[in-house]
Scaffold this motif. Structure first.
Motif, mmCIF file in Angstrom:
data_model
loop_
_atom_site.group_PDB
_atom_site.id
_atom_site.type_symbol
_atom_site.label_atom_id
_atom_site.label_comp_id
_atom_site.label_asym_id
_atom_site.label_seq_id
_atom_site.Cartn_x
_atom_site.Cartn_y
_atom_site.Cartn_z
ATOM 1 N N THR A 1 0.837 -1.196 0.000
ATOM 2 C CA THR A 1 0.000 0.000 0.000
ATOM 3 C C THR A 1 0.872 1.246 0.000
ATOM 4 O O THR A 1 1.964 1.260 0.580
ATOM 5 N N LEU A 2 0.361 2.280 -0.648
ATOM 6 C CA LEU A 2 1.061 3.560 -0.690
ATOM 7 C C LEU A 2 0.027 4.668 -0.794
ATOM 8 O O LEU A 2 -0.867 4.616 -1.641
ATOM 9 N N VAL A 3 0.144 5.663 0.081
ATOM 10 C CA VAL A 3 -0.718 6.844 0.042
ATOM 11 C C VAL A 3 0.127 8.016 -0.441
ATOM 12 O O VAL A 3 1.157 8.330 0.156
ATOM 13 N N LEU A 4 -0.312 8.658 -1.504
ATOM 14 C CA LEU A 4 0.487 9.712 -2.138
ATOM 15 C C LEU A 4 0.295 11.082 -1.504
ATOM 16 O O LEU A 4 0.878 12.056 -1.975
ATOM 17 N N ARG A 5 -0.493 11.149 -0.453
ATOM 18 C CA ARG A 5 -0.817 12.438 0.156
ATOM 19 C C ARG A 5 0.436 13.250 0.486
ATOM 20 O O ARG A 5 0.517 14.440 0.186
ATOM 21 N N ASP A 6 1.418 12.637 1.108
ATOM 22 C CA ASP A 6 2.662 13.324 1.476
ATOM 23 C C ASP A 6 3.877 12.658 0.840
ATOM 24 O O ASP A 6 5.000 12.822 1.315
ATOM 25 N N PHE A 7 3.657 11.923 -0.217
ATOM 26 C CA PHE A 7 4.738 11.205 -0.890
ATOM 27 C C PHE A 7 5.465 12.162 -1.832
ATOM 28 O O PHE A 7 4.874 12.701 -2.767
ATOM 29 N N ASP A 8 6.755 12.406 -1.580
ATOM 30 C CA ASP A 8 7.500 13.377 -2.389
ATOM 31 C C ASP A 8 8.609 12.731 -3.218
ATOM 32 O O ASP A 8 9.499 13.408 -3.711
ATOM 33 N N GLU A 9 8.543 11.411 -3.381
ATOM 34 C CA GLU A 9 9.505 10.708 -4.218
ATOM 35 C C GLU A 9 8.883 10.425 -5.587
ATOM 36 O O GLU A 9 7.739 10.801 -5.856
ATOM 37 N N SER A 10 9.618 9.740 -6.451
ATOM 38 C CA SER A 10 9.116 9.385 -7.774
ATOM 39 C C SER A 10 8.316 8.091 -7.694
ATOM 40 O O SER A 10 8.842 7.051 -7.281
ATOM 41 N N LEU A 11 7.043 8.146 -8.076
ATOM 42 C CA LEU A 11 6.221 6.946 -8.073
ATOM 43 C C LEU A 11 6.745 5.935 -9.088
ATOM 44 O O LEU A 11 6.737 4.722 -8.844
ATOM 45 N N GLU A 12 7.234 6.426 -10.215
ATOM 46 C CA GLU A 12 7.756 5.528 -11.242
ATOM 47 C C GLU A 12 8.970 4.751 -10.726
ATOM 48 O O GLU A 12 9.076 3.541 -10.942
ATOM 49 N N GLU A 13 9.873 5.437 -10.038
ATOM 50 C CA GLU A 13 11.037 4.748 -9.463
ATOM 51 C C GLU A 13 10.596 3.778 -8.367
ATOM 52 O O GLU A 13 11.174 2.700 -8.215
ATOM 53 N N TYR A 14 9.594 4.173 -7.622
ATOM 54 C CA TYR A 14 9.059 3.312 -6.562
ATOM 55 C C TYR A 14 8.542 2.005 -7.167
ATOM 56 O O TYR A 14 8.844 0.905 -6.672
ATOM 57 N N ILE A 15 7.778 2.104 -8.244
ATOM 58 C CA ILE A 15 7.227 0.919 -8.894
ATOM 59 C C ILE A 15 8.329 0.072 -9.527
ATOM 60 O O ILE A 15 8.330 -1.165 -9.425
ATOM 61 N N ASP A 16 9.293 0.745 -10.170
ATOM 62 C CA ASP A 16 10.387 0.016 -10.818
ATOM 63 C C ASP A 16 11.243 -0.759 -9.816
ATOM 64 O O ASP A 16 11.877 -1.755 -10.178
ATOM 65 N N SER A 17 11.256 -0.310 -8.581
ATOM 66 C CA SER A 17 12.091 -0.973 -7.575
ATOM 67 C C SER A 17 11.387 -2.163 -6.918
ATOM 68 O O SER A 17 11.954 -2.804 -6.040
ATOM 69 N N ARG A 18 10.149 -2.436 -7.360
ATOM 70 C CA ARG A 18 9.379 -3.520 -6.757
ATOM 71 C C ARG A 18 8.831 -4.462 -7.817
ATOM 72 O O ARG A 18 8.623 -4.065 -8.968
ATOM 73 N N ASP A 19 8.575 -5.677 -7.401
ATOM 74 C CA ASP A 19 7.997 -6.680 -8.290
ATOM 75 C C ASP A 19 6.477 -6.603 -8.149
ATOM 76 O O ASP A 19 5.914 -7.116 -7.187
ATOM 77 N N ILE A 20 5.823 -5.945 -9.119
ATOM 78 C CA ILE A 20 4.388 -5.685 -9.020
ATOM 79 C C ILE A 20 3.677 -6.192 -10.270
ATOM 80 O O ILE A 20 4.122 -5.961 -11.391
ATOM 81 N N ASP A 21 2.582 -6.910 -10.066
ATOM 82 C CA ASP A 21 1.785 -7.418 -11.181
ATOM 83 C C ASP A 21 0.664 -6.455 -11.576
ATOM 84 O O ASP A 21 0.359 -6.294 -12.752
ATOM 85 N N THR A 22 0.041 -5.837 -10.566
ATOM 86 C CA THR A 22 -1.126 -4.989 -10.821
ATOM 87 C C THR A 22 -1.102 -3.780 -9.887
ATOM 88 O O THR A 22 -0.800 -3.919 -8.697
ATOM 89 N N VAL A 23 -1.418 -2.620 -10.441
ATOM 90 C CA VAL A 23 -1.596 -1.409 -9.636
ATOM 91 C C VAL A 23 -3.088 -1.126 -9.547
ATOM 92 O O VAL A 23 -3.784 -1.071 -10.569
#
Length: 406
Positions: A358-380
């Motif tokens: 889980t991730l809440v973007l309310r106060d997230f100040d990093e790159s979401l794309e880099e976050y996803i690329d750094s994880r093994d994810i099948d579905t968002v």
């Protein structure tokens, strides 16, 4: 003739009336006073942007009063008897005829949201990651309900309708949970608390099952939907047990207390839950995903100060967490971009999925794309309450960044 009040009694009566009347208009006075004091203070250089707002200062003072509950209830009783159903519109919400507290929402273009979600889809498509949008409704599924009762215009459902139509245009698959709930033949308010903007635990379970069914039908998942059969859950019902976030502003005497259903699977489960604060919870669903101490009577003597029962599920939050189900589940990894509704949805969705991040973007100040690329994810899965649509129109909104995907 009745007994005349002494001077002491008169003083006490006048003071109490003054406090109650002051509290009764506080919902409007806060915003006006804060705006005036802040603007003038900044102009002459004595107030900085980072200083506490007037409202925060006053609320802090009131919270320290030993008779706070009494004053809030007096204030709520007065507001209720005077029919001041809109007095806390900006701080808690309007009070509907059925006693439910609800919000009023502005018109938005949805341009920003569509631009951002289209870019995210392109990014995910390049990585062969699937995308599902889930519309989580508000308490009323028809904006005319507010107009007919109070003559006020709200646009949360019309905003949502236009947004979902535009998702069709850009090829983003979605679930509109208003349809799932309406198909059950219940009133929309039945899925929400009276005194809190969140949905109930049973409503969150229904949402999780709807998402699981959608993943099976269109995303190649093989989730065992029998895991959601009602007869496989134990339900503990608490009557008039807690006060929601909105109710704490209006008072028990105005809007009453809420019921709560603790829903737990009645079959063996085995979990490990990792939270961003470093906490690790292990055990069954009820042990790893629910803080049942919140329901203990001694923790609810002060209903205004007690922890919200909504947050009993995933008590360390969904800002950034990983829920691992060690049972016989679909062996895929899902990333849920959500809001506080996911405190309820994610635990039940996890019953059929091996891992949910889980991730809440309310106060997230990093790159979401880099976050996803750094994880093994099948579905968002983007799962947002309808009032998130348009939040980017107001930079002061706590939800300003919720659609900031790129």
């Amino acid at each position: 003739m009745g007994k005349k009040m002494g001077i002491e009694e008169k003083i006490v009566t006048v003071v109490l009336l003054a406090v109650v009347l002051a509290g009764c208009v506080m919902g409007r006075a806060y915003s006006y006073a804060d705006e005036l004091i802040s603007s003038v203070g900044r102009e002459v250089g004595i107030i900085k942007e980072e200083m506490p707002a007037y409202e925060v200062t006053v609320q802090s003072f009131l919270s320290d009063l030993p008779f706070k509950q009494c004053l809030i209830n007096l204030n709520g009783n007065l507001a209720k008897n005077l029919g001041l159903r809109e007095i806390y519109q900006k701080k808690g919400g309007i009070v509907m005829e059925n006693g439910y507290v609800a919000g009023i929402y502005s018109l938005t273009t949805t341009d920003y949201e569509i631009e951002q979600i289209a870019a995210l889809k392109d990014f995910l498509d390049e990585r062969v990651i699937q995308l599902l949008y889930v519309n989580e409704p508000t308490k009323y599924f028809n904006d005319d309900v507010v107009k007919n009762e109070l003559g006020r215009y709200t646009f949360v459902n019309s905003n949502t309708d236009r947004f979902l139509e535009r998702l069709d245009d850009i090829g983003v698959h979605y679930i509109d949970l208003r349809e799932n709930y309406s198909a059950m033949g219940l009133d929309s308010f039945d899925f929400f608390y009276k005194t809190d903007h969140h949905w109930t635990v049973p409503a969150g379970k229904i949402a999780a099952e709807a998402i699981a069914a959608e993943l099976n039908a269109y995303y190649g998942y093989h989730i065992d939907l029998s895991l959601y059969d009602d007869n496989r859950f134990a339900v503990t019902h608490y009557e008039n047990a807690w006060l929601g976030e909105q109710g704490k502003k209006l008072g028990v005497s105005f809007v009453g207390m809420d019921d709560f259903d603790l829903v737990l699977p009645d079959y063996a489960t085995d979990y490990t839950v990792y939270y961003m604060n470093g906490s690790i919870m292990q055990g069954s669903f009820g042990e790893a995903l629910v803080n049942q101490e919140i329901f203990m009577p001694e923790n609810n003597l002060d209903v205004y100060g007690a922890t919200s029962w909504h947050y009993s599920y995933m008590p360390e939050g969904v800002i950034e967490s990983t829920v691992v189900n060690h049972g016989n589940t679909e062996g895929k990894r899902v990333l849920v971009l959500g809001d506080s509704y996911e405190q309820i949805t994610v635990p039940f969705l996890s019953l059929g999925i091996s891992e949910i991040q889980t991730l809440v973007l309310r106060d997230f100040d990093e790159s979401l794309e880099e976050y996803i690329d750094s994880r093994d994810i099948d579905t968002v899965i983007i799962a947002y309450a309808s009032f998130m649509i348009g939040a980017h129109d107001n930079e002061a909104s706590a939800n300003y960044n919720m659609f900031h995907f790129r």
